[in-house]
Write a protein that holds these residues in place. Sequence first.
Motif, PDB file in Angstrom:
ATOM      1  N   GLU A 105      53.320 -32.225 -59.905  1.00 43.51           N
ATOM      2  CA  GLU A 105      53.067 -31.647 -61.213  1.00 43.51           C
ATOM      3  C   GLU A 105      51.670 -31.021 -61.242  1.00 43.51           C
ATOM      4  N   ARG A 106      51.578 -29.845 -61.846  1.00 41.46           N
ATOM      5  CA  ARG A 106      50.291 -29.157 -61.918  1.00 41.46           C
ATOM      6  C   ARG A 106      49.310 -29.960 -62.769  1.00 41.46           C
ATOM      7  N   VAL A 107      48.075 -30.084 -62.290  1.00 37.21           N
ATOM      8  CA  VAL A 107      47.054 -30.845 -63.005  1.00 37.21           C
ATOM      9  C   VAL A 107      45.919 -29.922 -63.416  1.00 37.21           C
ATOM     10  N   THR A 121      46.160 -24.650 -53.961  1.00 34.98           N
ATOM     11  CA  THR A 121      46.567 -25.954 -53.463  1.00 34.98           C
ATOM     12  C   THR A 121      47.923 -26.352 -54.034  1.00 34.98           C
ATOM     13  N   GLU A 122      48.460 -27.442 -53.534  1.00 36.29           N
ATOM     14  CA  GLU A 122      49.730 -27.949 -54.037  1.00 36.29           C
ATOM     15  C   GLU A 122      49.634 -28.454 -55.471  1.00 36.29           C
ATOM     16  N   PHE A 123      48.406 -28.681 -55.952  1.00 41.08           N
ATOM     17  CA  PHE A 123      48.203 -29.141 -57.325  1.00 41.08           C
ATOM     18  C   PHE A 123      48.042 -27.979 -58.306  1.00 41.08           C
ATOM     19  N   GLY A 124      48.106 -26.748 -57.805  1.00 40.33           N
ATOM     20  CA  GLY A 124      47.952 -25.574 -58.651  1.00 40.33           C
ATOM     21  C   GLY A 124      46.520 -25.120 -58.817  1.00 40.33           C
ATOM     22  N   ALA A 147      43.796 -38.114 -52.609  1.00 35.74           N
ATOM     23  CA  ALA A 147      43.764 -39.577 -52.488  1.00 35.74           C
ATOM     24  C   ALA A 147      44.227 -40.267 -53.776  1.00 35.74           C
ATOM     25  N   GLY A 148      44.760 -39.486 -54.722  1.00 32.22           N
ATOM     26  CA  GLY A 148      45.253 -40.069 -55.967  1.00 32.22           C
ATOM     27  C   GLY A 148      44.170 -40.421 -56.960  1.00 32.22           C
ATOM     28  N   GLN A 149      42.973 -39.831 -56.808  1.00 32.83           N
ATOM     29  CA  GLN A 149      41.861 -40.102 -57.719  1.00 32.83           C
ATOM     30  C   GLN A 149      41.618 -38.911 -58.636  1.00 32.83           C
ATOM     31  N   GLU A 150      40.964 -39.145 -59.770  1.00 30.45           N
ATOM     32  CA  GLU A 150      40.607 -38.059 -60.661  1.00 30.45           C
ATOM     33  C   GLU A 150      39.290 -37.435 -60.211  1.00 30.45           C
ATOM     34  N   PHE A 202      41.355 -35.323 -67.566  1.00 32.92           N
ATOM     35  CA  PHE A 202      42.082 -34.818 -66.412  1.00 32.92           C
ATOM     36  C   PHE A 202      43.496 -35.380 -66.419  1.00 32.92           C
ATOM     37  N   GLY A 203      44.450 -34.565 -66.000  1.00 33.91           N
ATOM     38  CA  GLY A 203      45.818 -35.050 -65.916  1.00 33.91           C
ATOM     39  C   GLY A 203      46.802 -33.908 -65.770  1.00 33.91           C
ATOM     40  N   PRO A 204      48.105 -34.195 -65.907  1.00 35.47           N
ATOM     41  CA  PRO A 204      49.115 -33.136 -65.866  1.00 35.47           C
ATOM     42  C   PRO A 204      48.835 -32.103 -66.955  1.00 35.47           C
ATOM     43  N   LEU A 205      48.907 -30.841 -66.603  1.00 40.91           N
ATOM     44  CA  LEU A 205      48.472 -29.778 -67.502  1.00 40.91           C
ATOM     45  C   LEU A 205      49.304 -29.733 -68.784  1.00 40.91           C
ATOM     46  N   ASP A 206      50.605 -29.896 -68.674  1.00 44.65           N
ATOM     47  CA  ASP A 206      51.455 -29.860 -69.872  1.00 44.65           C
ATOM     48  C   ASP A 206      51.099 -30.999 -70.824  1.00 44.65           C
TER      49      ASP A 206
END
Length: 303
Positions: free
Chosen positions: A24-26, A141-144, A189-192, A206-210
Amino acid sequence: MDPNHVSGPEPDPARSAGHPDPPERVGFFTDTSVCIGCKACEVACKEWNAIPDDGMQLSGMSYDNTQGLGASTWRHVAFIEQKVPEPEGRTQLSLLDTTRTTDPSREQPGDMRWLMSSDVCKHCTHAACLDVCPTGSLFRTEFGTVVVQEDICNGCGYCVPACPYGVIEQRPHDGRAFKCTMCYDRLGAGQEPACAKACPTQSIQFGPLDELRERAALRVDQLHEQGVEKAHLYGHDPQDGVGGDGAFFLLLDQPEVYGLPPDPVVTTRDLPAMWKHAGAAALSLAGGIALAFTLTSRSKGGR
């Protein structure tokens, strides 16, 4: 609809960049109404990313000791001094109120106030810097998010004028471009990101954009109910001139007050049409040359 705006459904920038099954895009939601100007985000960003200092000179903008976003400042908190406008501008809290409980009646028109602006790269959906980079140093990146690979950057500087927000800058000693990576290594690494982790007031979320967009809309409604009439979101709309930002803001005044363009547009929006016209012109030229050659050959053959 504004002709500068991007129409159609919101694209998935990571999938469009070739990531077959992206997460999911963050992104960032920066709520300037609760920023206290502590600059913990700036310090955390520099510390985690090993960014050199950039002089730490007083900028002339109140107590701000960093000039703005640049190659060595990837998060920048500006202190914006202004008089409270009449009358709908009774929207900002006292700087000394670190709890940031909004009470529009506490300030009167003409009073001096500080607007805090924690700015960062917007990680645009349609990123012009990606379009113009000739080396592939900039990538999605894969995170957008959008990241610069410093070991591939050749210092051409094309990305600098391409950015509609003026975010990207080159370091003077070698010319390479740098900007916020949204802590790409931490995301993996799963961190913010470090700035969001360090923010004491949750001004940087910080989090999923939607999910952030929904949360931000509720926050604006809350402020409006409390009388903060000028509270609005900036960069959240997927139909704006850059397809929406991966880092958007809640502002308490017009974007220009914060040094942000009021209607940013991806600077490479006309490239497809330009290439199309250039291709058509090239074909026409080639056809004209071929026709001239044919007529010349026939003329010589008829003698």
